[in-house]
Motif scaffolding. Structure first.
Motif, PDB file in Angstrom:
ATOM      1  N   ALA A 297       2.880  42.463 -37.710  1.00 42.50           N
ATOM      2  CA  ALA A 297       3.411  43.431 -36.749  1.00 42.50           C
ATOM      3  C   ALA A 297       4.834  43.063 -36.361  1.00 42.50           C
ATOM      4  O   ALA A 297       5.727  43.926 -36.278  1.00 42.50           O
ATOM      5  CB  ALA A 297       2.517  43.497 -35.514  1.00 42.50           C
ATOM      6  N   ARG A 298       5.077  41.790 -36.105  1.00 47.25           N
ATOM      7  CA  ARG A 298       6.426  41.341 -35.759  1.00 47.25           C
ATOM      8  C   ARG A 298       7.402  41.589 -36.905  1.00 47.25           C
ATOM      9  O   ARG A 298       8.554  41.986 -36.677  1.00 47.25           O
ATOM     10  CB  ARG A 298       6.399  39.857 -35.393  1.00 47.25           C
TER      11      ARG A 298
ATOM     12  N   CYS B 210      10.250  42.468 -33.956  1.00 40.73           N
ATOM     13  CA  CYS B 210      10.155  42.071 -32.554  1.00 40.73           C
ATOM     14  C   CYS B 210       9.627  40.648 -32.440  1.00 40.73           C
ATOM     15  O   CYS B 210       9.115  40.079 -33.411  1.00 40.73           O
ATOM     16  CB  CYS B 210       9.258  43.031 -31.778  1.00 40.73           C
TER      17      CYS B 210
ATOM     18  N   ALA C 297       3.781  40.373 -30.224  1.00 40.86           N
ATOM     19  CA  ALA C 297       2.878  41.493 -30.488  1.00 40.86           C
ATOM     20  C   ALA C 297       1.476  41.140 -30.023  1.00 40.86           C
ATOM     21  O   ALA C 297       1.026  39.998 -30.175  1.00 40.86           O
ATOM     22  CB  ALA C 297       2.859  41.845 -31.974  1.00 40.86           C
TER      23      ALA C 297
ATOM     24  N   LEU D  20       4.134  45.756 -28.388  1.00 40.07           N
ATOM     25  CA  LEU D  20       5.229  44.966 -28.950  1.00 40.07           C
ATOM     26  C   LEU D  20       6.286  44.756 -27.875  1.00 40.07           C
ATOM     27  O   LEU D  20       6.559  45.661 -27.081  1.00 40.07           O
ATOM     28  CB  LEU D  20       5.856  45.695 -30.145  1.00 40.07           C
TER      29      LEU D  20
ATOM     30  N   ASN E 182       9.953  41.901 -26.677  1.00 37.77           N
ATOM     31  CA  ASN E 182      10.873  40.822 -27.033  1.00 37.77           C
ATOM     32  C   ASN E 182      11.085  39.802 -25.927  1.00 37.77           C
ATOM     33  O   ASN E 182      11.508  38.679 -26.201  1.00 37.77           O
ATOM     34  CB  ASN E 182      12.237  41.401 -27.443  1.00 37.77           C
TER      35      ASN E 182
END
Length: 429
Positions: free
Chosen positions: A86-87, A92, A95, A245, A247
């Protein structure tokens, strides 16, 4: 072998004929019809097998490598793989792949980042927003103060000046972008500027265009959004479920806690495995080709319907979905959807912006190119689909027309079969 329950570990679906018949019927329906519902897609066999695996047997709570239950070695590896992918797909830092749905992802974010009663500024469902962003019938709508923005009456697009005016007046803690039936690209930078002006967080729900974001075909929510939620089906073409998600590491504890134990308990590991599978597919070059075809096919469908005299809300689409105004035909969305289903075309009725009609019998239809593109349909096929829709909505009560269109639909789907026997242990009827 279990002596207490003979066949417990060996008998398949045929041991339950009523259930088997219903599942085989659904396989046949999907194979013989065309799916145009924006909330649906067709997963790969890889995703089917990952979800239908022995992970169904395993229960875990908490995050990978910090579980409350033992025996989690492989569960941890699978969830960590889904998080890593996913990252990588969305670029990002963090997650959470545990949400059972997009609505759970949204609810978990709200619970983790807000206090009860805080103000959320989100798109009105009547303008294309999603119910999980604060519809009165939901927990979100009950537990928070909801202010709704809509679209400009002339352009049928988000009016940033109007959003800014509402934000300055109501001072929300979170501004939500994204919805269920908004076909245009969203100005995330503009919305972040509004959020910054009132010291709010910007949350983007990209459930309907996540695949386009992943492949650079839609503006990216990051770095503008503080947090992004999505489903993993629809344009990601994967397991049913959700993700969050972000950061900013300072948000991690609040977001993770909002999901578990905030709004749900045990991880559905079989679904997480399906998410890992589809996210792995999203990292492959062919996934970008798929999403590029989705956009091309959606435009071909919209242009065909417009040429036939049906109005496309906002004048077109930048994504895989579109809204069609049926008002000129004197037919409502519920009537049209029922007739189209009889003709082998699955769609959903939908309100259009400023719709004078009720949700039960709205003025529009919501259509998507996602599932048909997954089957291999090209622009010519979607132009044919547009012609079939036009024929049906012109004569929704004409059985001969519905039968004729269904025959043409089945001729197309026969050239693009899904799965092939056996699918998840189920042979085609």
């Amino acid at each position: 072998m279990s002596t207490l329950h003979p066949g417990y570990f060996t008998d398949g679906l045929d041991a339950d004929p009523a259930l088997a018949a219903a599942i085989r019927g659904e396989l046949h329906r999907q194979n013989a019809g065309i799916e145009l519902i924006a909330s649906e897609n067709i997963v790969s066999r890889l995703v089917l097998e990952a979800q239908g695996s022995v992970l169904t047997n395993k229960t875990v709570e908490g995050l990978p490598y910090g579980r409350y239950y033992g025996g989690a070695e492989f569960a941890d590896a699978i969830e960590a793989l889904a998080v890593e992918r996913a990252r990588a797909v969305f670029g990002c830092a963090f997650a959470n792949v545990q949400p059972h749905s997009g609505s759970n992802a949204n609810a978990g974010v709200f619970l983790g980042l807000l206090k009860l009663g805080d103000t959320i500024l989100a798109m009105d469902t009547a303008a294309g927003g999603h119910i999980s962003h604060g519809h009165p019938a939901t927990l979100t709508g009950r537990d928070y103060t909801i202010v709704r923005y809509g679209v400009n009456r002339d352009s049928e697009r988000i009016d940033l000046d109007a959003v800014r005016e509402l934000a300055l007046r109501h001072r929300p803690r979170i501004i939500v972008a994204g919805g269920s039936a908004y076909p245009r690209a969203i100005d995330f930078a503009g919305l972040r500027a509004v959020a910054d002006a009132v010291d709010a967080l910007l949350m983007v729900d990209m459930a309907h265009f996540a695949g386009l974001v992943a492949t650079g075909l839609h503006p990216h929510p990051f770095p503008h959004a503080h947090v992004v939620t999505t489903t993993t089906y629809k344009s990601l073409r994967g397991a049913r479920g959700g993700m969050v998600l972000w950061n900013d590491e300072s948000l991690s504890g609040r977001i993770n806690g909002g999901i578990f134990p905030g709004v749900q308990g045990s991880v559905m590991l079989h679904a997480v495995a399906g998410k890992a599978a589809c996210l792995g597919e999203a990292l492959r070059p062919e996934f970008r080709a798929y999403n590029a075809a989705v956009v091309e096919n959606a435009r071909a469908l919209a242009e065909t319907l417009a040429a036939a005299g049906l109005r496309i809300v906002s004048g077109g689409t930048d994504t895989g979905l579109m809204l069609v105004d049926l008002s000129s035909r004197g037919v409502t969305g519920d009537v049209a959807a029922k007739a189209l289903e009889a003709a082998g075309l699955a769609v959903n009725k939908n309100m259009i912006p400023f719709d004078p009609r009720p949700p039960e019998a709205p003025s529009g239809l919501r259509l998507s190119a996602n599932a048909g593109t997954a089957r291999g349909f090209g622009a010519d096929a979607f132009r044919a689909i547009g012609g079939w829709i036009d024929r049906v909505v012109r004569a929704p009560g004409d059985d001969a027309t519905l039968a004729a269109v269904r025959a043409e639909v089945e001729a197309l789907t026969a050239r693009h079969p899904i799965y092939g026997p056996p699918a998840a242990g189920i042979s085609r009827p």
